[in-house]
Every structure is written in C-alpha cells, then in structure tokens.
Design an enzyme around this catalytic site. Structure first.
Site, PDB file in Angstrom:
ATOM      1  N   ASP A 289       0.788  -1.240   0.000  1.00 23.82           N
ATOM      2  CA  ASP A 289       0.000   0.000   0.000  1.00 23.82           C
ATOM      3  C   ASP A 289       0.822   1.293   0.000  1.00 23.82           C
ATOM      4  O   ASP A 289       0.530   2.213   0.781  1.00 23.82           O
ATOM      5  CB  ASP A 289      -0.962   0.008   1.202  1.00 23.82           C
ATOM      6  CG  ASP A 289      -1.986  -1.108   1.154  1.00 23.82           C
ATOM      7  OD1 ASP A 289      -1.913  -1.947   0.231  1.00 23.82           O
ATOM      8  OD2 ASP A 289      -2.857  -1.159   2.043  1.00 23.82           O
TER       9      ASP A 289
ATOM     10  N   LYS B 264      -7.025  -4.853  -3.162  1.00 22.11           N
ATOM     11  CA  LYS B 264      -7.763  -5.408  -2.020  1.00 22.11           C
ATOM     12  C   LYS B 264      -8.690  -4.354  -1.442  1.00 22.11           C
ATOM     13  O   LYS B 264      -8.517  -3.161  -1.687  1.00 22.11           O
ATOM     14  CB  LYS B 264      -6.782  -5.891  -0.954  1.00 22.11           C
ATOM     15  CG  LYS B 264      -5.926  -4.782  -0.391  1.00 22.11           C
ATOM     16  CD  LYS B 264      -4.858  -5.320   0.547  1.00 22.11           C
ATOM     17  CE  LYS B 264      -4.033  -4.205   1.147  1.00 22.11           C
ATOM     18  NZ  LYS B 264      -4.801  -3.217   1.932  1.00 22.11           N
TER      19      LYS B 264
ATOM     20  N   CYS C 253      -1.960  -2.780   7.522  1.00 19.55           N
ATOM     21  CA  CYS C 253      -1.816  -3.676   6.367  1.00 19.55           C
ATOM     22  C   CYS C 253      -0.497  -4.436   6.341  1.00 19.55           C
ATOM     23  O   CYS C 253      -0.458  -5.585   5.908  1.00 19.55           O
ATOM     24  CB  CYS C 253      -2.061  -2.894   5.084  1.00 19.55           C
ATOM     25  SG  CYS C 253      -3.804  -2.379   4.969  1.00 19.55           S
TER      26      CYS C 253
ATOM     27  N   ASP D  10      -4.554  -0.751  -1.879  1.00 19.81           N
ATOM     28  CA  ASP D  10      -5.859  -0.584  -1.245  1.00 19.81           C
ATOM     29  C   ASP D  10      -6.764   0.045  -2.308  1.00 19.81           C
ATOM     30  O   ASP D  10      -6.399   1.074  -2.911  1.00 19.81           O
ATOM     31  CB  ASP D  10      -5.680   0.354  -0.031  1.00 19.81           C
ATOM     32  CG  ASP D  10      -6.557  -0.008   1.154  1.00 19.81           C
ATOM     33  OD1 ASP D  10      -6.859  -1.202   1.354  1.00 19.81           O
ATOM     34  OD2 ASP D  10      -6.928   0.922   1.911  1.00 19.81           O
TER      35      ASP D  10
HETATM   36  C1  VGL Z   1      -4.596   0.649   5.685  1.00 23.96           C
HETATM   37  C2  VGL Z   1      -6.180   1.496   7.112  1.00 23.96           C
HETATM   38  C3  VGL Z   1      -7.148   1.377   6.147  1.00 23.96           C
HETATM   39  C4  VGL Z   1      -3.178   0.261   5.456  1.00 23.96           C
HETATM   40  C5  VGL Z   1      -5.564   0.515   4.717  1.00 23.96           C
HETATM   41  O1  VGL Z   1      -2.740   0.231   4.286  1.00 23.96           O
HETATM   42  O2  VGL Z   1      -2.477  -0.030   6.454  1.00 23.96           O
HETATM   43  N1  VGL Z   1      -4.916   1.124   6.888  1.00 23.96           N
HETATM   44  N2  VGL Z   1      -6.831   0.889   4.960  1.00 23.96           N
HETATM   45 ZN    ZN Z   2      -8.270   0.907   3.400  1.00 23.42          ZN
END
Ligand code: VGL
Ligand code: ZN
Length: 212
Positions: free
Chosen positions: A21, A119, A164, A59
């Site tokens: 991410d 995802k 994540c 994400d």
């Molecule tokens: C994430 C919160 C919501 C991450 C993704 O990439 O850690 N955290 N969505």
């Molecule tokens: Zn997210």
C-alpha cells in the site's frame, strides 16, 4: 568495483519483495496520511532491483466502502464499530478506486512491479492483509500467484506498520512463508501511542524476522 557487497545482493528466485500500500492517500498530505510514510519510497526503489519478483498491494475501495466513517452516521474517524461480526476501525474516505489518492506514490518505480494485488474492493468488508479479507472469507489470489512461482520467502515493507503490513505478514506466516520485515521500509498510523511497536512485537512473536 565492489560488486559483491551485501547491499546489492540479488536474492534467489524463491524470495519475493512485497510492497504494501505505498499509495498517495497514505503519504503526508493524503486522506489517511501515515506520518513519514513518504520515507519508505526511496527504500522500496533501492530494494526492488535485488528481487526477481516484486509484488505490490493496492488498497482499492469503492466510494461507499464500509470502512469509511462517512458511511456510518454518528461515527467519527478512529471509532471502532461492530461490523459484520467483527471490529471495524472507522477511516476517512481513502484509496477510492480510480482516484489520485489510490495511485501509487509518484516517485515509486512501478515499472519494476511484476504483479499488483488490489484489495478492499468489496464494500462490505475491509481487507488489511494482501492475502485475505479481514474475516478470512475470501482470498485475493496472492497466495496462488506466489505459490505458482515457487516463492518460499517474503520480504515485506510499506504502509502501514500497524494495519496492512502487520496483517499481510501474519497471514504470510500462517500460509507457511518465511517472512522478513524490512524495518527501515515501514511506517505506521499509530492511532494509539505504541501501536507500531506492539505490531512489530506481535509479528515477531508469530515468527516474522526483523531485518534492520
Ligand atoms: C490501511 C487502514 C485502512 C493500510 C488501509 O494500508 O495499512 N490502513 N486501509
Ligand atoms: Zn483501506
């Protein structure tokens, strides 16, 4: 001159780099900014040439995703609600499909990616891990992809340490991979002070190795 220093060792074909991410919305100025999140970008760029397989997770939420506080009246960012049989942190709208915030960091050398795993695409359920949604009901296909290519060891870095990165690393251990966390390449949200440290300890307790 020194072609064989440990810094530029190319790992064997059983080792893959997983970049979690590294997207605009998780960088300073983004919708869900991770403090110092931008600092992982040069680390990723420097590391990618050392791996024969590089996979990035992204994400990738629909605009009405259930993890967004905006979808639940009376909730605020940071609240934890009960949702679909489990706890769900309320986040600001972030990484909405086909928006700038969902794009990879501009400075990230995306031409070096071999594969991208999206995802969090189902509005009803969040997916911190690159492997499964948060209730472990549906797989993303990442395991099959790695399995087909004979990957046995994963080096994991990216954002965010306490969400994540953590859940991707824990699922990877459970799936049987040797997992190494690249410490200089992770940054966390730290909703509560100590969250990142606790996440790292939890990963280590489950068998994740820390590479400093
Ligand atoms: C994430 C919160 C919501 C991450 C993704 O990439 O850690 N955290 N969505
Ligand atoms: Zn997210």
């Amino acid at each position: 001159m020194n072609q064989h220093s440990s810094d530029d060792t190319v790992f064997n074909a059983k080792v893959a780099l997983i970049l979690v991410d590294i997207q605009h919305d998780f960088l300073p100025g983004g919708a869900l900014a991770v403090p110092h999140g931008d600092e992982v970008v040069p680390v990723a760029n420097q590391r990618m040439p050392r791996y024969q397989l590089v996979v990035a997770t992204q994400d990738w939420h629909p605009p009405d995703h259930a993890s967004f506080a905006s979808q639940h009246s009376g909730t605020q960012v940071g609240d934890v609600i009960e949702w679909d049989g489990g706890p769900q942190v309320m986040w600001p709208d972030h990484c909405v499909q086909n928006t700038g915030g969902a794009q990879f960091a501009a400075a990230l050398q995306i031409d070096r990616f071999d594969h991208i795993v999206r995802k969090g695409t189902d509005r009803r359920i969040d997916s911190y891990s690159g492997f499964f949604d948060n209730n472990h009901r549906r797989a993303t296909g990442l395991h099959e992809y790695l399995n087909q290519r004979g990957i046995e060891e994963l080096h994991v870095m990216g954002l965010a340490t306490d969400y994540c990165v953590k859940f991707t690393a824990l699922d990877a251990v459970e799936l049987g991979y040797r997992v190494v966390l690249i410490y200089e390449g992770i940054r966390g949200v730290e909703l509560q002070p100590g969250d990142c440290q606790r996440a790292i300890v939890a990963m280590q307790q489950h068998g994740v190795q820390l590479a400093t």
